[in-house]
Design a protein around this motif. Structure first.
Motif, PDB file in Angstrom:
ATOM      1  N   ALA A   1       3.639 -79.214 -24.262  1.00 56.56           N
ATOM      2  CA  ALA A   1       4.398 -80.470 -24.254  1.00 56.56           C
ATOM      3  C   ALA A   1       4.037 -81.326 -25.460  1.00 56.56           C
ATOM      4  O   ALA A   1       4.903 -81.970 -26.068  1.00 56.56           O
ATOM      5  CB  ALA A   1       4.140 -81.233 -22.956  1.00 56.56           C
ATOM      6  N   ALA A   2       2.751 -81.321 -25.840  1.00 53.40           N
ATOM      7  CA  ALA A   2       2.306 -82.081 -27.005  1.00 53.40           C
ATOM      8  C   ALA A   2       2.964 -81.557 -28.274  1.00 53.40           C
ATOM      9  O   ALA A   2       3.425 -82.330 -29.132  1.00 53.40           O
ATOM     10  CB  ALA A   2       0.781 -82.013 -27.121  1.00 53.40           C
ATOM     11  N   ALA A   3       3.021 -80.237 -28.408  1.00 54.28           N
ATOM     12  CA  ALA A   3       3.651 -79.644 -29.595  1.00 54.28           C
ATOM     13  C   ALA A   3       5.130 -80.009 -29.656  1.00 54.28           C
ATOM     14  O   ALA A   3       5.673 -80.291 -30.739  1.00 54.28           O
ATOM     15  CB  ALA A   3       3.475 -78.130 -29.570  1.00 54.28           C
ATOM     16  N   ASN A   4       5.785 -80.041 -28.511  1.00 59.77           N
ATOM     17  CA  ASN A   4       7.202 -80.436 -28.485  1.00 59.77           C
ATOM     18  C   ASN A   4       7.381 -81.876 -28.942  1.00 59.77           C
ATOM     19  O   ASN A   4       8.311 -82.189 -29.698  1.00 59.77           O
ATOM     20  CB  ASN A   4       7.773 -80.247 -27.083  1.00 59.77           C
ATOM     21  N   ARG A   5       6.497 -82.773 -28.499  1.00 55.06           N
ATOM     22  CA  ARG A   5       6.607 -84.174 -28.919  1.00 55.06           C
ATOM     23  C   ARG A   5       6.409 -84.306 -30.425  1.00 55.06           C
ATOM     24  O   ARG A   5       6.977 -85.203 -31.059  1.00 55.06           O
ATOM     25  CB  ARG A   5       5.575 -85.032 -28.178  1.00 55.06           C
ATOM     26  N   LEU A   6       5.587 -83.421 -30.984  1.00 54.96           N
ATOM     27  CA  LEU A   6       5.302 -83.469 -32.416  1.00 54.96           C
ATOM     28  C   LEU A   6       6.288 -82.632 -33.229  1.00 54.96           C
ATOM     29  O   LEU A   6       6.151 -82.547 -34.458  1.00 54.96           O
ATOM     30  CB  LEU A   6       3.876 -82.965 -32.680  1.00 54.96           C
ATOM     31  N   SER A   7       7.263 -82.000 -32.564  1.00 57.35           N
ATOM     32  CA  SER A   7       8.197 -81.079 -33.234  1.00 57.35           C
ATOM     33  C   SER A   7       7.419 -80.023 -34.018  1.00 57.35           C
ATOM     34  O   SER A   7       7.736 -79.698 -35.166  1.00 57.35           O
ATOM     35  CB  SER A   7       9.145 -81.849 -34.168  1.00 57.35           C
ATOM     36  N   MET A   8       6.417 -79.477 -33.366  1.00 58.61           N
ATOM     37  CA  MET A   8       5.512 -78.514 -33.991  1.00 58.61           C
ATOM     38  C   MET A   8       5.634 -77.170 -33.287  1.00 58.61           C
ATOM     39  O   MET A   8       5.725 -77.108 -32.058  1.00 58.61           O
ATOM     40  CB  MET A   8       4.061 -79.035 -33.872  1.00 58.61           C
ATOM     41  N   GLY A   9       5.635 -76.099 -34.042  1.00 59.42           N
ATOM     42  CA  GLY A   9       5.563 -74.784 -33.447  1.00 59.42           C
ATOM     43  C   GLY A   9       4.143 -74.502 -32.981  1.00 59.42           C
ATOM     44  O   GLY A   9       3.179 -74.805 -33.701  1.00 59.42           O
ATOM     45  N   LEU A  10       3.990 -73.986 -31.787  1.00 63.09           N
ATOM     46  CA  LEU A  10       2.662 -73.709 -31.240  1.00 63.09           C
ATOM     47  C   LEU A  10       2.666 -72.355 -30.553  1.00 63.09           C
ATOM     48  O   LEU A  10       3.449 -72.123 -29.629  1.00 63.09           O
ATOM     49  CB  LEU A  10       2.246 -74.793 -30.244  1.00 63.09           C
ATOM     50  N   GLU A  11       1.799 -71.479 -31.008  1.00 61.18           N
ATOM     51  CA  GLU A  11       1.594 -70.199 -30.342  1.00 61.18           C
ATOM     52  C   GLU A  11       0.295 -70.289 -29.558  1.00 61.18           C
ATOM     53  O   GLU A  11      -0.755 -70.601 -30.114  1.00 61.18           O
ATOM     54  CB  GLU A  11       1.514 -69.066 -31.362  1.00 61.18           C
TER      55      GLU A  11
ATOM     56  N   ARG B   1       3.112 -75.642 -37.826  1.00 61.84           N
ATOM     57  CA  ARG B   1       2.938 -74.553 -36.861  1.00 61.84           C
ATOM     58  C   ARG B   1       1.451 -74.249 -36.727  1.00 61.84           C
ATOM     59  O   ARG B   1       0.748 -74.107 -37.724  1.00 61.84           O
ATOM     60  CB  ARG B   1       3.701 -73.304 -37.290  1.00 61.84           C
ATOM     61  N   LEU B   2       0.990 -74.178 -35.492  1.00 64.82           N
ATOM     62  CA  LEU B   2      -0.424 -73.915 -35.233  1.00 64.82           C
ATOM     63  C   LEU B   2      -0.569 -72.797 -34.209  1.00 64.82           C
ATOM     64  O   LEU B   2       0.339 -72.543 -33.408  1.00 64.82           O
ATOM     65  CB  LEU B   2      -1.124 -75.172 -34.701  1.00 64.82           C
ATOM     66  N   LYS B   3      -1.747 -72.185 -34.240  1.00 68.62           N
ATOM     67  CA  LYS B   3      -2.107 -71.198 -33.229  1.00 68.62           C
ATOM     68  C   LYS B   3      -3.312 -71.732 -32.452  1.00 68.62           C
ATOM     69  O   LYS B   3      -4.340 -72.089 -33.038  1.00 68.62           O
ATOM     70  CB  LYS B   3      -2.440 -69.856 -33.873  1.00 68.62           C
ATOM     71  N   LEU B   4      -3.173 -71.766 -31.138  1.00 70.08           N
ATOM     72  CA  LEU B   4      -4.186 -72.298 -30.231  1.00 70.08           C
ATOM     73  C   LEU B   4      -4.788 -71.168 -29.420  1.00 70.08           C
ATOM     74  O   LEU B   4      -4.055 -70.323 -28.886  1.00 70.08           O
ATOM     75  CB  LEU B   4      -3.542 -73.328 -29.299  1.00 70.08           C
ATOM     76  N   LEU B   5      -6.105 -71.153 -29.302  1.00 69.45           N
ATOM     77  CA  LEU B   5      -6.797 -70.201 -28.437  1.00 69.45           C
ATOM     78  C   LEU B   5      -7.464 -70.969 -27.301  1.00 69.45           C
ATOM     79  O   LEU B   5      -8.305 -71.839 -27.541  1.00 69.45           O
ATOM     80  CB  LEU B   5      -7.851 -69.408 -29.220  1.00 69.45           C
ATOM     81  N   ILE B   6      -7.076 -70.675 -26.070  1.00 65.80           N
ATOM     82  CA  ILE B   6      -7.718 -71.249 -24.891  1.00 65.80           C
ATOM     83  C   ILE B   6      -8.679 -70.215 -24.329  1.00 65.80           C
ATOM     84  O   ILE B   6      -8.279 -69.105 -23.956  1.00 65.80           O
ATOM     85  CB  ILE B   6      -6.683 -71.654 -23.823  1.00 65.80           C
ATOM     86  N   CYS B   7      -9.950 -70.557 -24.276  1.00 66.36           N
ATOM     87  CA  CYS B   7     -10.980 -69.631 -23.806  1.00 66.36           C
ATOM     88  C   CYS B   7     -11.204 -69.794 -22.304  1.00 66.36           C
ATOM     89  O   CYS B   7     -11.009 -70.883 -21.753  1.00 66.36           O
ATOM     90  CB  CYS B   7     -12.294 -69.888 -24.538  1.00 66.36           C
ATOM     91  N   SER B   8     -11.642 -68.698 -21.665  1.00 65.77           N
ATOM     92  CA  SER B   8     -11.868 -68.706 -20.207  1.00 65.77           C
ATOM     93  C   SER B   8     -10.671 -69.344 -19.512  1.00 65.77           C
ATOM     94  O   SER B   8     -10.807 -70.251 -18.684  1.00 65.77           O
ATOM     95  CB  SER B   8     -13.169 -69.448 -19.865  1.00 65.77           C
TER      96      SER B   8
END
Length: 323
Positions: free
Chosen positions: A25-35, A5-12
């Motif tokens: 979509a990338a997180a889904n392919r990796l079976s990863m939780g992504l906030e 599980r990761l947390k991503l910050l997109i700036c601007s």
């Protein structure tokens, strides 16, 4: 140790809905939780912020407190990966890279030595030319006026630190050039021919893993509106030259090329970040977002150059509604 599980910050974040969707979509392919957390000057008016899991306001990226504000978001929300999206924020964030590292966050920005080159188009031209990368002849205003005959006219002019097609001009004669501009300008050969964006991915070890050009069939406000992926060995070779000229470049970058019928391909600028046309590369199989998530989560990077040629993108306006 890998993370699930990761947390991503997109700036601007602005209108970068396609980028946000690519990461999900990338997180889904990796079976990863992504906030996904997004920040912007005015998140209430940002489509990407509206679609993120959370959105936060930050100052303008030219505000002296901008980097500290992004660091504060990273600290409070336990961010693992910070992804800038526009050129003016790259340098202030790169200068704070050690602070992000101390928080345990990967800042997706190359070192300041790279950003200082790519944010100055005069230096970009000089560094690439010294490495044998094909670029148009490039002069600052003083250099051009000292010897106007060293270039063919008309000439193409643009701000040395500009982006998003801001401030572009064409001058037919040296007499047409005003004595002063609002900001430093560079003057280049007036190139003709089709324009390409070339997306490239350099892994954490510094190896160039992927080069994916697309023809810019139609452009709006400096961003590709219609494009198609094309395999070109000569543009792959140009990307190798850029990676050699900028050995500290890491992660995602893209560069623009005009394929002049007389001069051949010439690099006109580099963006050391996700370009606006990245969703086309992602759809064609160049999953840069996934490869970054793999690196940050401790998984082996699955980067490859096996993307699909002839994939076409035709953008259209779409609305995000609230309330």
């Amino acid at each position: 140790m890998t993370s699930d599980r990761l947390k991503l910050l997109i700036c601007s974040a602005g209108r970068r809905v396609g980028l946000l969707q690519s990461f999900r979509a990338a997180a889904n392919r990796l079976s990863m939780g992504l906030e996904v957390i997004a920040c912007d000057l005015n998140p209430d008016n940002s489509a990407a912020c509206a679609l993120a899991d959370a959105a936060l306001p930050v100052p303008r990226c030219d505000d002296p407190g901008y980097a500290e504000a992004v660091l504060d978001v990273t600290r409070k929300h336990g961010i693992n990966l910070v992804v800038p999206t526009i050129d003016p924020e790259l340098l202030p964030l790169a200068q704070a890279d050690d602070d992000f590292t101390r928080l345990g966050a990967r800042l997706h920005v190359s070192p300041t030595s790279v950003i200082e080159v790519v944010r100055d188009k005069q230096r970009t031209s000089e560094v690439l030319a010294a490495a044998g990368v094909p670029v148009p002849r490039t002069f600052d205003q003083a250099g051009l006026l000292a010897n106007p005959d060293q270039i063919s006219w008309p000439v193409f002019a643009k701000p040395s630190g500009g982006s998003a097609s801001r401030g572009l001009e064409v001058f037919d004669r040296v007499e047409d050039i005003p004595p002063e501009f609002p900001e430093p300008m560079i003057f280049q050969d007036m190139l003709r021919g089709p324009e390409y964006t070339v997306n490239m991915f350099v892994d954490a070890s510094g190896q160039l893993r992927t080069v994916i050009p697309h023809l810019r069939m139609q452009v709006r406000a400096g961003e590709v509106e219609k494009g198609e992926t094309r395999r070109r060995a000569d543009l792959h070779e140009v990307a190798e030259g850029i990676a050699h000229a900028l050995p500290d470049l890491r992660g995602v970058a893209c560069f623009q090329v005009i394929d002049d019928p007389d001069l051949g391909p010439r690099v006109i600028e580099i963006n050391a970040r996700f370009g606006g046309g990245y969703p086309l590369a992602d759809h064609a199989g160049a999953h840069f977002a996934q490869w970054l998530l793999e690196e940050v989560s401790g998984r082996p990077c699955s980067a490859h150059d096996n993307w699909r040629e002839g994939v076409k993108m035709m953008r259209y306006d779409c609305a995000v509604y609230q309330g």
